[in-house]
Scaffold this motif. Structure first.
Motif, PDB file in Angstrom:
ATOM      1  N   PHE A  13      27.891 -19.537  -2.299  1.00 41.77           N
ATOM      2  CA  PHE A  13      26.430 -20.035  -2.068  1.00 41.77           C
ATOM      3  C   PHE A  13      25.709 -20.090  -3.194  1.00 41.77           C
ATOM      4  N   ASP A  14      25.314 -19.068  -3.562  1.00 42.45           N
ATOM      5  CA  ASP A  14      24.274 -18.991  -4.534  1.00 42.45           C
ATOM      6  C   ASP A  14      24.798 -18.958  -6.114  1.00 42.45           C
ATOM      7  N   ARG A  15      26.118 -18.598  -6.117  1.00 41.59           N
ATOM      8  CA  ARG A  15      26.573 -18.999  -7.417  1.00 41.59           C
ATOM      9  C   ARG A  15      26.796 -21.008  -7.660  1.00 41.59           C
ATOM     10  N   LEU A  16      27.003 -21.843  -6.379  1.00 46.11           N
ATOM     11  CA  LEU A  16      27.136 -22.673  -6.322  1.00 46.11           C
ATOM     12  C   LEU A  16      25.541 -23.194  -6.292  1.00 46.11           C
ATOM     13  N   GLY A  17      24.584 -23.008  -5.699  1.00 49.85           N
ATOM     14  CA  GLY A  17      23.459 -23.476  -5.473  1.00 49.85           C
ATOM     15  C   GLY A  17      23.071 -24.143  -4.173  1.00 49.85           C
ATOM     16  N   ILE A  50      27.746 -26.094   8.490  1.00 51.18           N
ATOM     17  CA  ILE A  50      29.326 -27.098   8.114  1.00 51.18           C
ATOM     18  C   ILE A  50      28.960 -28.291   8.075  1.00 51.18           C
ATOM     19  N   GLU A  51      27.886 -29.597   8.847  1.00 53.10           N
ATOM     20  CA  GLU A  51      28.366 -30.873   8.456  1.00 53.10           C
ATOM     21  C   GLU A  51      27.234 -30.359   7.485  1.00 53.10           C
ATOM     22  N   ILE A  57      27.856 -31.230  -0.595  1.00 53.89           N
ATOM     23  CA  ILE A  57      29.302 -30.987  -1.435  1.00 53.89           C
ATOM     24  C   ILE A  57      29.087 -32.629  -1.663  1.00 53.89           C
ATOM     25  N   LYS A  58      29.395 -33.719  -0.674  1.00 55.53           N
ATOM     26  CA  LYS A  58      29.224 -34.520  -0.998  1.00 55.53           C
ATOM     27  C   LYS A  58      28.647 -35.014  -1.567  1.00 55.53           C
TER      28      LYS A  58
END
Length: 67
Positions: A13-17, A50-51, A57-58
């Motif tokens: 989560f941290d790496r992808l922000g 999760i939603e 992401i979307k």
């Protein structure tokens, strides 16, 4: 956006922000490492998390397509 084999969920989560969701991390760790079964209330909270992640992401995908 795959997770590296050495990464924890938090590190991914941290790496992808992504927004850090402590409840999701705790539930994941409890189920993955503690053999805990989640209650229906826990599951509802996780579904919301999760939603929210899917939406994030979307939104990123849309931004990436624009640029």
């Amino acid at each position: 956006m795959g997770r590296h084999s050495h990464e924890t969920l938090r590190e991914w989560f941290d790496r992808l922000g992504f927004s850090m969701d402590e409840a999701l991390f705790i539930a994941y760790d409890n189920v993955r490492y503690g053999n805990v079964i989640l209650t229906k209330i826990d599951l509802k909270d996780i579904e919301v998390s999760i939603e929210n992640l899917k939406r994030e992401i979307k939104d990123r995908s849309k931004e990436g397509q624009k640029g």
